[in-house]
Write a protein that holds these residues in place. Structure first.
Motif, PDB file in Angstrom:
ATOM      1  N   ARG A  24      12.671 -12.528   0.343  1.00  0.00           N
ATOM      2  CA  ARG A  24      13.351 -11.752   1.370  1.00  0.00           C
ATOM      3  C   ARG A  24      12.364 -10.846   2.108  1.00  0.00           C
ATOM      4  NH1 ARG A  24      16.930  -9.262  -1.855  1.00  0.00           N
ATOM      5  NH2 ARG A  24      17.830 -11.258  -2.356  1.00  0.00           N
ATOM      6  N   GLU A  25      11.463 -10.207   1.362  1.00  0.00           N
ATOM      7  CA  GLU A  25      10.499  -9.298   1.977  1.00  0.00           C
ATOM      8  C   GLU A  25       9.512 -10.056   2.858  1.00  0.00           C
ATOM      9  OE1 GLU A  25       7.214  -5.934   0.645  1.00  0.00           O
ATOM     10  OE2 GLU A  25       8.820  -6.467  -0.743  1.00  0.00           O
ATOM     11  N   ILE A  26       9.077 -11.232   2.417  1.00  0.00           N
ATOM     12  CA  ILE A  26       8.143 -12.038   3.219  1.00  0.00           C
ATOM     13  C   ILE A  26       8.802 -12.459   4.532  1.00  0.00           C
ATOM     14  CG2 ILE A  26       6.987 -14.286   3.326  1.00  0.00           C
ATOM     15  CD1 ILE A  26       6.358 -13.940   0.346  1.00  0.00           C
ATOM     16  N   SER A  27      10.082 -12.781   4.483  1.00  0.00           N
ATOM     17  CA  SER A  27      10.764 -13.231   5.704  1.00  0.00           C
ATOM     18  C   SER A  27      10.953 -12.098   6.717  1.00  0.00           C
ATOM     19  CB  SER A  27      12.115 -13.853   5.356  1.00  0.00           C
ATOM     20  OG  SER A  27      12.998 -12.864   4.862  1.00  0.00           O
ATOM     21  N   THR A  28      10.927 -10.845   6.262  1.00  0.00           N
ATOM     22  CA  THR A  28      11.154  -9.729   7.184  1.00  0.00           C
ATOM     23  C   THR A  28       9.862  -9.029   7.617  1.00  0.00           C
ATOM     24  OG1 THR A  28      11.493  -8.193   5.352  1.00  0.00           O
ATOM     25  CG2 THR A  28      13.448  -9.257   6.277  1.00  0.00           C
ATOM     26  N   ARG A  29       8.755  -9.260   6.930  1.00  0.00           N
ATOM     27  CA  ARG A  29       7.516  -8.553   7.275  1.00  0.00           C
ATOM     28  C   ARG A  29       6.869  -9.135   8.524  1.00  0.00           C
ATOM     29  NH1 ARG A  29       3.932  -6.521   2.271  1.00  0.00           N
ATOM     30  NH2 ARG A  29       2.337  -6.869   3.837  1.00  0.00           N
ATOM     31  N   TYR A  30       6.328  -8.235   9.344  1.00  0.00           N
ATOM     32  CA  TYR A  30       5.729  -8.649  10.616  1.00  0.00           C
ATOM     33  C   TYR A  30       4.459  -9.467  10.402  1.00  0.00           C
ATOM     34  CZ  TYR A  30       3.687  -8.426  15.236  1.00  0.00           C
ATOM     35  OH  TYR A  30       3.139  -8.759  16.431  1.00  0.00           O
ATOM     36  N   ASP A  31       3.636  -9.086   9.416  1.00  0.00           N
ATOM     37  CA  ASP A  31       2.373  -9.793   9.209  1.00  0.00           C
ATOM     38  C   ASP A  31       2.562 -11.198   8.641  1.00  0.00           C
ATOM     39  OD1 ASP A  31       3.256  -8.577   6.904  1.00  0.00           O
ATOM     40  OD2 ASP A  31       1.271  -8.077   6.144  1.00  0.00           O
ATOM     41  N   PHE A  32       3.783 -11.537   8.190  1.00  0.00           N
ATOM     42  CA  PHE A  32       4.071 -12.891   7.718  1.00  0.00           C
ATOM     43  C   PHE A  32       4.881 -13.689   8.741  1.00  0.00           C
ATOM     44  CE2 PHE A  32       3.042 -10.986   3.619  1.00  0.00           C
ATOM     45  CZ  PHE A  32       2.321 -11.999   3.028  1.00  0.00           C
ATOM     46  N   LYS A  33       5.048 -13.151   9.953  1.00  0.00           N
ATOM     47  CA  LYS A  33       5.825 -13.824  10.986  1.00  0.00           C
ATOM     48  C   LYS A  33       5.118 -15.124  11.401  1.00  0.00           C
ATOM     49  CE  LYS A  33       8.787 -12.138  14.552  1.00  0.00           C
ATOM     50  NZ  LYS A  33       9.778 -11.652  13.649  1.00  0.00           N
ATOM     51  N   GLY A  34       5.835 -16.238  11.373  1.00  0.00           N
ATOM     52  CA  GLY A  34       5.272 -17.530  11.725  1.00  0.00           C
ATOM     53  C   GLY A  34       4.435 -18.149  10.609  1.00  0.00           C
ATOM     54  N   SER A  35       4.440 -17.536   9.463  1.00  0.00           N
ATOM     55  CA  SER A  35       3.647 -18.028   8.331  1.00  0.00           C
ATOM     56  C   SER A  35       4.480 -18.998   7.499  1.00  0.00           C
ATOM     57  CB  SER A  35       3.219 -16.834   7.476  1.00  0.00           C
ATOM     58  OG  SER A  35       2.727 -17.248   6.240  1.00  0.00           O
ATOM     59  N   LYS A  36       3.811 -19.906   6.820  1.00  0.00           N
ATOM     60  CA  LYS A  36       4.505 -20.837   5.930  1.00  0.00           C
ATOM     61  C   LYS A  36       4.392 -20.388   4.477  1.00  0.00           C
ATOM     62  CE  LYS A  36       3.995 -24.932   8.834  1.00  0.00           C
ATOM     63  NZ  LYS A  36       3.161 -24.486   9.941  1.00  0.00           N
ATOM     64  N   ARG A  57      -3.481 -12.563  -1.265  1.00  0.00           N
ATOM     65  CA  ARG A  57      -3.680 -11.226  -1.870  1.00  0.00           C
ATOM     66  C   ARG A  57      -2.484 -10.320  -1.565  1.00  0.00           C
ATOM     67  NH1 ARG A  57      -6.258 -13.639  -4.684  1.00  0.00           N
ATOM     68  NH2 ARG A  57      -8.351 -14.312  -4.277  1.00  0.00           N
ATOM     69  N   GLN A  58      -1.978 -10.372  -0.341  1.00  0.00           N
ATOM     70  CA  GLN A  58      -0.817  -9.562   0.027  1.00  0.00           C
ATOM     71  C   GLN A  58       0.402  -9.978  -0.789  1.00  0.00           C
ATOM     72  OE1 GLN A  58      -0.770 -10.363   4.248  1.00  0.00           O
ATOM     73  NE2 GLN A  58      -1.705  -8.363   4.716  1.00  0.00           N
ATOM     74  N   MET A  59       0.547 -11.274  -1.013  1.00  0.00           N
ATOM     75  CA  MET A  59       1.688 -11.757  -1.793  1.00  0.00           C
ATOM     76  C   MET A  59       1.564 -11.333  -3.262  1.00  0.00           C
ATOM     77  SD  MET A  59       2.402 -15.403  -0.008  1.00  0.00           S
ATOM     78  CE  MET A  59       3.847 -15.795  -0.950  1.00  0.00           C
ATOM     79  N   HIS A  60       0.334 -11.244  -3.781  1.00  0.00           N
ATOM     80  CA  HIS A  60       0.135 -10.725  -5.143  1.00  0.00           C
ATOM     81  C   HIS A  60       0.679  -9.307  -5.246  1.00  0.00           C
ATOM     82  CE1 HIS A  60      -3.416 -13.485  -6.551  1.00  0.00           C
ATOM     83  NE2 HIS A  60      -2.341 -14.158  -6.188  1.00  0.00           N
ATOM     84  N   GLU A  61       0.337  -8.469  -4.248  1.00  0.00           N
ATOM     85  CA  GLU A  61       0.805  -7.081  -4.261  1.00  0.00           C
ATOM     86  C   GLU A  61       2.327  -7.009  -4.176  1.00  0.00           C
ATOM     87  OE1 GLU A  61      -1.195  -4.779  -1.286  1.00  0.00           O
ATOM     88  OE2 GLU A  61      -3.171  -5.470  -1.956  1.00  0.00           O
ATOM     89  N   ILE A  62       2.908  -7.806  -3.297  1.00  0.00           N
ATOM     90  CA  ILE A  62       4.373  -7.814  -3.155  1.00  0.00           C
ATOM     91  C   ILE A  62       5.024  -8.271  -4.460  1.00  0.00           C
ATOM     92  CG2 ILE A  62       6.310  -8.865  -1.927  1.00  0.00           C
ATOM     93  CD1 ILE A  62       4.428  -9.170   0.502  1.00  0.00           C
ATOM     94  N   LEU A  63       4.485  -9.337  -5.064  1.00  0.00           N
ATOM     95  CA  LEU A  63       5.028  -9.879  -6.314  1.00  0.00           C
ATOM     96  C   LEU A  63       4.958  -8.846  -7.431  1.00  0.00           C
ATOM     97  CD1 LEU A  63       6.119 -12.348  -7.912  1.00  0.00           C
ATOM     98  CD2 LEU A  63       3.740 -12.942  -8.380  1.00  0.00           C
ATOM     99  N   GLN A  64       3.792  -8.216  -7.604  1.00  0.00           N
ATOM    100  CA  GLN A  64       3.653  -7.235  -8.677  1.00  0.00           C
ATOM    101  C   GLN A  64       4.561  -6.031  -8.460  1.00  0.00           C
ATOM    102  OE1 GLN A  64      -0.541  -6.393  -8.988  1.00  0.00           O
ATOM    103  NE2 GLN A  64      -0.915  -8.232 -10.195  1.00  0.00           N
TER     104      GLN A  64
END
Length: 161
Positions: A24-36, A57-64
């Motif tokens: 959910r957070e990845i889908s709403t973050r601006y820096d992940f816009k258009g990302s797969k 690396r960003q996804m590691h931080e979000i996951l943790q």
């Protein structure tokens, strides 16, 4: 005779909830816009797909962060080697540590026996059973194991008098 168990368990339903929060957070973050970029979990294995190393690396931080919010300590996540996927993207598997393996169990038992506590320590599958005559001895062992700075988080369950 008083006893307790030392275990290392992760509630997989809480981990699944954390994965849903990450998605959910990845889908709403601006820096992940258009990302797969995506995260999925099957049978206690989390798979992270990212466009590049920076997003990984960003996804590691979000996951943790989301795992900690759900009460899962970062030490229970075992990051595997990154693998290249299609194009520039990367894939990484993250194992969720369940149970105490034999090497860590032997290390804890040896440390407890070396501490000259008046208790018996026995390895029972993927947990340790600590038995003693006094409740105070068991509480000293719990404090001792907490102070060992183990890489894997431990829980102390099944305390019986």
């Amino acid at each position: 005779m008083p006893s307790f168990d030392i275990v290392s368990e992760v509630d997989l339903s809480e981990a699944e909830n954390a994965i849903q929060n990450v998605t959910r957070e990845i889908s709403t973050r601006y820096d992940f816009k258009g990302s797969k970029s995506s995260v999925e979990m099957k049978d206690g294995v989390i798979t992270i797909f990212a466009d590049d190393d920076l997003k990984l690396r960003q996804m590691h931080e979000i996951l943790q962060g989301n795992m900690q919010k759900r009460g899962i300590e970062p030490g229970s996540l075992d990051y595997q080697k990154e693998e290249p996927a299609a194009g520039q993207s990367v894939r990484q598997r993250v194992l969720i540590k369940q149970g105490i393996d034999k090497e860590l169990g032997k290390k804890i038992v040896k440390a407890i026996k070396g501490g000259k506590f008046k208790v018996q320590a026995a390895i029972q599958g993927d947990s340790l059973r600590i038995t003693g005559k006094k409740r105070d001895d068991l509480q000293e062992v719990i404090a001792f194991v907490k102070g060992m700075k183990l890489e894997q988080p431990m829980q102390y369950q099944n305390f019986r008098d």
